[in-house]
Design an enzyme around this catalytic site. Structure first.
Site: not given
Ligand code: 13P
Length: 241
Positions: A12, A14, A99, A101, A165, A171, A203
């Site tokens: 992803n 983002k 997601h 976010e 997740e 992150g 992560s």
């Molecule tokens: P990270 O791998 O940067 O922690 O992000 C995970 C994520 O949100 C994938 O959708």
């Protein structure tokens, strides 16, 4: 039984990338050639603006292409939004929905269900994200939160992917214990049945992917930061075969 499912390694991106990232799939293919990953699906989810641009190079590299969100409607007065049909016509095979976010920006279980159903109607495979916050885990509510999110977010049609997740692991470099990941994935398996791939995200790095991907009901990973570099993405993907 669950390990019979074909693993899916999904990046992803983002809100990262630029037009010259068009060649990243070819870079990945040079690092981990298609012939060596016949038992694995690899997916890149760039910003929607770059879907069309990446559709040729992902095909050439034997990879799938996905979007990061979609609207529940096929068309209409929804400024700034994109329908699943539009994403499909730009070359997408998958779309991430719910997601954390996007949940933080207003998505609810109900809207995620509507988006996942819209994705199915358009012919896309939705990747439905669920996961608890740190406060919810600390209260001992992780399992309850995830089960409720799944119950409320699944599309009416079959063939979807779930991504667990934990919000606090995204992150941050923090990862749940293998036991905690296994506990949640086993509970999701009991809820959704044997045919659904369940990804772990949060992560995931080349250094921890081997142990995570070896967990029985983990059928792949949804990767943020480490999916921006093809070197780390290919290293993680190699650990999934
Ligand atoms: P990270 O791998 O940067 O922690 O992000 C995970 C994520 O949100 C994938 O959708």
């Amino acid at each position: 039984m669950a390990k019979a499912l074909r693993p899916l390694i999904a990046a992803n991106w983002k809100m990262n990338g630029s037009p010259d990232w068009v060649d990243k799939p070819l870079e990945f293919d040079a690092l981990f050639p298609q012939g060596q990953r016949k038992s694995l699906d690899v997916l890149i989810c760039p910003p929607a603006l770059y879907l069309q641009r990446l559709s040729d190079t992902t095909r050439q590299a034997g990879m799938y292409l996905g979007a990061q969100d979609c609207h529940k409607a096929a068309s209409g007065a929804h400024t700034g939004c994109l329908s699943a049909e539009m994403l499909m016509s730009a070359g997408a095979d998958y779309v991430i929905v719910g997601h954390s976010e996007c949940r933080a920006a207003g998505d609810t279980n109900k809207s995620v269900k509507a988006k996942a159903s819209a994705a199915k109607r358009a012919g896309l495979i939705p990747i439905i994200c669920v996961g608890e916050t740190e406060a919810q885990r600390d209260k001992g509510d992780a399992l309850k939160v995830v089960k409720t999110q799944i119950k409320g977010s699944l599309p009416t049609l079959a063939d979807y992917v779930i991504a667990y997740e934990p919000v606090w692991a995204i992150g941050t470099g923090k990862v749940p214990t293998l036991k905690d990941i296994a506990e949640i994935h086993d509970a999701i398996r009991a809820q959704v049945g044997d045919g659904v791939r369940i990804l772990y995200g949060g992560s995931v790095k080349p250094t921890n992917a081997k142990d995570i991907l070896a967990i029985e009901n983990v059928n792949g990973a949804l990767i943020g930061g480490a999916g921006l570099e093809m070197k780390s993405l290919s290293e993680i993907a190699r650990l999934a075969v």
